[in-house]
Enzyme design. Structure first.
Site, short mmCIF file in Angstrom:
data_model
loop_
_atom_site.label_atom_id
_atom_site.label_comp_id
_atom_site.label_asym_id
_atom_site.label_seq_id
_atom_site.Cartn_x
_atom_site.Cartn_y
_atom_site.Cartn_z
N LEU A 166 61.04 28.00 -0.23
CA LEU A 166 61.59 26.82 0.46
C LEU A 166 60.52 25.73 0.57
O LEU A 166 59.37 26.03 0.87
CB LEU A 166 62.05 27.18 1.88
CG LEU A 166 63.18 28.18 2.04
CD1 LEU A 166 63.42 28.46 3.52
CD2 LEU A 166 64.45 27.67 1.38
N LYS A 235 52.31 32.23 9.80
CA LYS A 235 52.98 31.08 9.17
C LYS A 235 52.87 29.85 10.07
O LYS A 235 52.63 28.73 9.59
CB LYS A 235 54.45 31.42 8.91
CG LYS A 235 54.61 32.50 7.85
CD LYS A 235 56.04 32.98 7.74
CE LYS A 235 56.15 34.14 6.76
NZ LYS A 235 57.46 34.78 6.77
#
Ligand SMILES: NC(=O)c1ccc[n+]([C@@H]2O[C@H](COP(=O)([O-])OP(=O)(O)OC[C@H]3O[C@@H](n4cnc5c(N)ncnc54)[C@H](OP(=O)(O)O)[C@@H]3O)[C@@H](O)[C@H]2O)c1
Ligand SMILES: *[C@@H]1O[C@H](CO)[C@@H](O)[C@H](O)[C@H]1NC(C)=O
Ligand SMILES: *[C@@H]1O[C@H](CO)[C@@H](O)[C@H](O)[C@H]1NC(C)=O
Length: 374
Positions: A166, A235
């Site tokens: 993504l 992340k």
């Protein structure tokens, strides 16, 4: 034809898929005037290197054989039967790489899950090479290491470290370079926890949902690796650092979905699944009810505002992108000062894991470096 030498560290699910995609994109890349020349590959114990890295790489048959050998669970040194190559131990490889980098500019691709690759990545970048990472560990070490990795920001790419293929990193960078200011980024960045939280919303007990997720192969072998929130925190730290928020891993408040006394050091996996997990059901059920009475839903999210990161269970409005999330998709909502305000955030959603999407993100990153090669 532009020749881009590629050296791959890590040849597991993602690394192998990358090699397969490189092979299947030969014609596409040739039409773009590009040839990706894989000259070396290593795993946790051994490496293989093309006989003359300056002039040639492995042919595709060798690479297919290499993928087969790794699929069979064998170390890379068994590749000798598929063609001429130099082979040795993984640690020798790291020193070799700096020698090669002095003569050849290549793309060093990190598809390992190790923090031991950081040093060599910094060294080859220093010598003028490029790096593409799917591995989060090098970017979540100390800030000092992070700064060294980004000394030449044009030469490092890492789209697949957050949300696999993504375009979350790319979008964040584009917003920043346009001069807009990101006020907050909110994300559901664990497919596993996304699945778990949307299933418990339908009334299933937390413990049952986690067990089903494990059986479906959605979780790590020990689901506590997902439930601890560590992977989401990594992340989040990457996204924060990109935005210039200078935090260390220890600065992040991480809410684990299980208490310390059920941790891997205190409880066996079997005991956790049988006795530990069900003890968590009531608390989650209560929180879901409370959220629902506020017209909200409960999600496991990371929020990165202008200074802080939090990673925890949080109530989100039912009609927000995070609130609507079902199944294992990842989603990020980005709010900025100028373009993407309160009511209309930028939303990026889709599968945030899987060998194919992760490898596709890595491949696109490599292609993105083409202008740096002659
Ligand atoms: N799979 C996904 O959906 C996904 C999504 C986003 C990001 N990622 C990231 O992508 C990376 C690869 O994931 P994966 O699923 O392919 O993992 P994996 O199947 O476990 O493969 C890891 C590979 O790295 C090798 N390795 C381990 N330590 C090493 C070292 N010190 N030096 C060189 N190689 C080493 C392993 O060697 P052996 O073969 O000898 O064990 C193996 O080939 C991870 O960092 C992961 O977090 C994965
Ligand atoms: C990724 O590849 C590994 C190794 O080939 C395999 O075990 C795993 O099931 C794959 N994962 C997905 C989601 O396809
Ligand atoms: C991944 O891509 C391969 C082609 O390289 C395809 O055969 C396979 O079905 C894909 N796997 C998934 C889980 O989509």
């Amino acid at each position: 034809m532009k020749n881009i030498p590629v050296i791959l560290m890590g040849c597991g699910g993602v690394g192998r898929q990358l090699l397969q995609q490189i092979i299947s994109c030969r014609t596409l890349h040739a039409n773009m005037g590009i040839h990706l020349r894989v000259v070396g590959v290593c795993d946790s114990t051994s490496y293989v290197l093309a006989p003359d890295v300056i002039l040639a790489g492995f042919d595709d048959n060798f690479l297919k054989g290499l993928c087969q050998i790794k699929s069979d669970g064998l170390p890379l040194r068994n590749c000798m039967e598929h063609g001429t190559c130099e082979s040795g131990s993984s640690s020798e490889f790291m020193t070799k790489l700096t020698d090669i980098a002095a003569h050849l500019h290549f793309v060093l691709v990190d598809c390992s899950a190790s923090s031991e690759t950081t040093k060599v990545i910094i060294e080859v970048l220093h010598l003028g090479c490029c790096a593409v990472l799917a591995n989060k560990k090098p970017l979540t070490g100390s800030l000092e290491e992070f700064d060294k990795l980004f000394l030449h920001p044009r030469r490092i790419r890492h789209e697949s470290t957050v949300g696999a293929g993504l375009p979350i990193i790319a979008s964040t960078n584009r917003i920043l370079s346009s001069g807009d200011t990101i006020v907050s980024s909110l994300g559901s960045l664990s497919g596993t926890l996304g699945y778990v939280m949307s299933e418990v919303e339908n009334g299933k007990p937390f413990s049952e949902v986690v067990k089903t997720a494990k059986e479906l192969g959605y979780t790590e072998p020990d689901p506590r690796d997902d439930l601890s929130g560590m992977d989401v925190a990594r992340k989040a730290l990457i996204l924060a650092r990109l935005r210039g928020i200078r935090l260390e891993m220890k600065d992040i408040k991480i809410y684990s979905l299980f208490p310390d006394k059920m941790g891997p050091d205190a409880m066996s996996l079997e005991d956790f699944l049988k006795n530990g997990l069900p003890m968590l059901d009531d608390d989650i059920e209560e929180r879901i009810k409370k959220a629902s009475s506020n017209k909200n839903v409960l999600r496991y999210v990371c929020i990165i505002d202008t200074k802080d990161i939090s990673v925890s269970l949080m109530e989100r409005p039912k009609d927000s992108a995070l609130g609507r999330l079902k199944g294992s998709d990842n989603v990020v909502e980005i709010y900025t000062e100028q373009c993407y305000s309160d009511k209309q955030p930028l939303v990026i959603q889709g599968p945030g894991a899987g060998n194919n999407t992760t490898a596709a993100g890595v491949l696109a990153d490599i292609l993105d470096l083409q202008d740096l090669f002659s």
